[in-house]
Write a protein that holds these residues in place. Structure first.
Motif, short mmCIF file in Angstrom:
data_model
loop_
_atom_site.label_atom_id
_atom_site.label_comp_id
_atom_site.label_asym_id
_atom_site.label_seq_id
_atom_site.Cartn_x
_atom_site.Cartn_y
_atom_site.Cartn_z
N LEU A 49 0.81 -1.22 0.00
CA LEU A 49 0.00 0.00 0.00
C LEU A 49 0.85 1.27 0.00
CD1 LEU A 49 -2.81 -0.94 2.50
CD2 LEU A 49 -3.06 -0.53 0.07
N CYS A 50 2.07 1.17 0.50
CA CYS A 50 2.91 2.35 0.64
C CYS A 50 3.63 2.71 -0.66
CB CYS A 50 3.91 2.16 1.75
SG CYS A 50 5.16 0.94 1.36
N ILE A 51 3.17 2.15 -1.79
CA ILE A 51 3.84 2.43 -3.06
C ILE A 51 3.84 3.93 -3.38
CG2 ILE A 51 3.62 0.23 -4.28
CD1 ILE A 51 1.04 1.49 -5.54
N VAL A 52 4.93 4.37 -3.99
CA VAL A 52 5.04 5.74 -4.49
C VAL A 52 5.66 5.67 -5.88
CG1 VAL A 52 5.25 6.86 -2.24
CG2 VAL A 52 7.31 6.04 -3.41
N GLU A 53 5.52 6.75 -6.63
CA GLU A 53 6.14 6.81 -7.95
C GLU A 53 7.40 7.63 -7.82
OE1 GLU A 53 3.37 7.94 -10.95
OE2 GLU A 53 4.87 7.89 -12.54
N LYS A 60 10.78 6.58 -14.71
CA LYS A 60 9.74 6.49 -13.69
C LYS A 60 9.58 5.06 -13.21
CE LYS A 60 6.96 10.44 -15.04
NZ LYS A 60 5.74 10.88 -15.70
N GLN A 61 9.30 4.91 -11.92
CA GLN A 61 9.22 3.57 -11.35
C GLN A 61 8.27 3.59 -10.16
OE1 GLN A 61 13.17 2.37 -10.24
NE2 GLN A 61 12.53 0.27 -9.87
N ILE A 62 7.54 2.50 -9.96
CA ILE A 62 6.71 2.37 -8.76
C ILE A 62 7.49 1.53 -7.76
CG2 ILE A 62 4.60 1.33 -7.81
CD1 ILE A 62 3.67 3.54 -9.46
N VAL A 63 7.68 2.05 -6.55
CA VAL A 63 8.40 1.29 -5.52
C VAL A 63 7.63 1.35 -4.19
CG1 VAL A 63 10.70 1.66 -6.49
CG2 VAL A 63 9.81 3.26 -4.79
N THR A 64 7.89 0.36 -3.32
CA THR A 64 7.33 0.43 -1.97
C THR A 64 8.20 1.37 -1.15
OG1 THR A 64 8.53 -1.63 -1.60
CG2 THR A 64 6.15 -1.80 -1.84
N LYS A 77 6.40 11.05 -6.11
CA LYS A 77 4.98 11.39 -6.10
C LYS A 77 4.26 10.35 -5.25
CE LYS A 77 4.69 13.75 -10.53
NZ LYS A 77 4.48 13.48 -11.96
N THR A 78 3.59 10.80 -4.20
CA THR A 78 2.95 9.85 -3.30
C THR A 78 1.50 9.56 -3.68
OG1 THR A 78 2.34 11.65 -1.82
CG2 THR A 78 4.39 10.49 -1.33
N HIS A 79 0.91 10.45 -4.46
CA HIS A 79 -0.50 10.27 -4.80
C HIS A 79 -0.77 10.55 -6.29
CE1 HIS A 79 -0.67 10.51 -0.43
NE2 HIS A 79 -1.82 9.88 -0.51
N SER A 80 0.17 10.15 -7.16
CA SER A 80 -0.04 10.36 -8.60
C SER A 80 -1.19 9.46 -9.06
CB SER A 80 1.24 10.02 -9.36
OG SER A 80 1.45 8.64 -9.35
N PRO A 81 -1.82 9.78 -10.20
CA PRO A 81 -2.93 8.95 -10.68
C PRO A 81 -2.56 7.47 -10.81
CG PRO A 81 -2.75 10.95 -11.99
CD PRO A 81 -1.59 10.96 -11.06
N ARG A 82 -1.32 7.21 -11.25
CA ARG A 82 -0.88 5.83 -11.43
C ARG A 82 -0.82 5.11 -10.07
NH1 ARG A 82 5.00 4.30 -13.65
NH2 ARG A 82 4.79 2.06 -13.74
N VAL A 83 -0.24 5.81 -9.08
CA VAL A 83 -0.14 5.23 -7.73
C VAL A 83 -1.53 4.97 -7.17
CG1 VAL A 83 0.48 5.79 -5.34
CG2 VAL A 83 2.12 6.19 -7.16
N GLN A 84 -2.41 5.95 -7.33
CA GLN A 84 -3.73 5.82 -6.73
C GLN A 84 -4.56 4.72 -7.38
OE1 GLN A 84 -4.65 10.09 -6.62
NE2 GLN A 84 -5.21 9.76 -4.49
#
Lengths: 250, 153
Positions: A49-53, A60-64, A77-84
């Motif tokens: 759940l703690c993923i950020v971009e 660009k990468q999604i990581v925990t 980015k903690t709340h980008s559209p992709r993350v959300q």
């Protein structure tokens, strides 16, 4: 320590390089949802759940964020559209597994998930592993671990009964976010002595009565465990902390 | 646990490098020699490798190659991978099940056979495939499978 220059949600700021992304964002007052993370335990990265971009050199990468460290020049980015979008799916999946868990329902409300589109399973354990890790990292008893795999995965003591390693300290009960791990004290039918029952671990442990005031205060195995790990004062094994403080040892 | 089993496990442990990583290899050997991982064996290995019993038990339950109950002397594996499935592996599994009067995952009362469903044995050109111990039977029919089993009685 030289600070890292970070762009957090579009704003330039400085992060401590020794800390994880999650810890740093928290210090900056940005709230990232977590389930398996606990400040007393090592990062685990299970709930996702703690993923950020993050963006570094245009990549660009999604990581925990709980187990990722900060590097200079990072854009986070903690709340980008992709993350959300991903986070929403994660919450829907978790909600399908444990629809009754209050912690899950709260999370769904926070994120704006009203119902899960997936079939509900009616479990209560969310597999955060906090009980397993607390038992291993903090208590040092190592009584718990995950067993089986895939949809059959669960937390258990070896051979599902009478753990010889469980000391009945109740740390797993304390740390469990959904309350699925429980224990209770009762008078044994067989011996007539007070016992602690770790309900989920099918383990019974005799309780120690205080030699001074006669009150039950801890499991015997828990006291022995502490005595093995730390130097304890005389009377520690037989006397409750209340009476020890008053100096009422026998 | 009897001394014989202890000696066997001691020998197996010596074969491998010490440490937590050896647990899978040691369990494989114990599984092969004893037909299953007994509670005593799991406890003994964890004690010797100095890893928590919970950890060893976790490993033992994780891999489908390990069994916590004694298996039959002959292990019958029916492949239910995609190619075998198309070629009617379900019917073959059903026939074996009826013949041995056990469900997949169970062992016959006389401990002669245990039946296992497996996903892919990696030889899809031979579908449908049944493996008994280390012998592979290719393109088996329901009738053939009965005579194959007779060979192992």
């Amino acid at each position: 320590m030289t600070m890292c220059n970070i762009t957090l949600n579009g704003k330039k700021t400085k992060f401590l390089p020794g800390k994880t992304i999650l810890e740093n964002t928290r210090d900056h007052g940005v709230k990232i949802p977590v389930l398996c993370s606990h400040e007393a335990l090592k990062p685990y990265g299970a709930c996702r759940l703690c993923i950020v971009e993050i963006e570094e050199q245009g990549r660009k990468q999604i990581v925990t964020s709980c187990n990722s460290h900060v590097r200079d020049g990072m854009k986070i980015k903690t709340h980008s559209p992709r993350v959300q979008k991903i986070r929403k799916t994660l919450v829907e999946l978790l909600l399908a597994r444990t629809p009754e868990a209050a912690v899950e329902q709260q999370l769904a409300r926070d994120i704006g998930v009203k119902a899960t589109p997936y079939p509900e399973q009616g479990e209560l354990c969310i597999m955060c592993g906090q009980c397993v890790r607390t038992c291993r990292e903090i208590v040092g008893a190592c009584a718990l671990d995950f067993v089986h795999k895939g949809s059959k995965r669960s937390v258990a003591v070896p051979f599902f009964r009478d753990s010889k390693e469980c000391i009945g300290c109740g740390s797993c009960v304390f740390v469990c976010p959904t309350g699925v791990v429980s224990m209770h004290d009762e008078i044994s039918d067989v011996r007539g002595e007070p016992e602690r029952i770790m309900d989920k671990w099918e383990t019974r442990l005799p309780l120690q009565k205080c030699s001074s005031d006669g009150n039950v205060f801890a499991t015997r195995r828990m006291l022995e465990h502490f005595a093995r790990k730390h130097e304890v004062s005389e009377g520690f094994l037989e006397t409750c902390s209340h009476c020890l403080r008053k100096g009422n040892t026998k | 646990m009897d001394e014989g089993t202890k000696t066997i496990i001691d020998k197996l442990i010596k074969k491998h490098k010490p440490g937590e990583n050896a647990v899978v290899s040691i369990f494989q050997d114990v599984q092969e020699q004893q037909g299953y991982l007994s509670e005593d064996a799991i406890r003994y290995v964890s004690e010797k490798l100095e890893i928590p019993v919970s950890r060893a038990f976790s490993v033992a339950t994780f891999y489908s190659a390990f069994s916590l109950t004694p298996l039959g002397r002959n292990r019958v594996h029916v492949c239910l991978g995609t190619a075998c499935h198309i070629k009617g592996a379900d019917n073959i599994a059903g026939r074996i099940s009826r013949q041995l009067k056990i469900k997949p995952g169970e062992t016959t009362g006389d401990r002669k056979f245990s039946l296992h469903k497996v996903r892919c044995l990696g030889c899809c050109a031979l579908a449908p495939v049944v493996k008994v111990n280390d012998d592979t039977y290719a393109g088996v029919s329901q009738d053939q499978v009965v005579s194959v089993l007779e060979k192992y009685r």
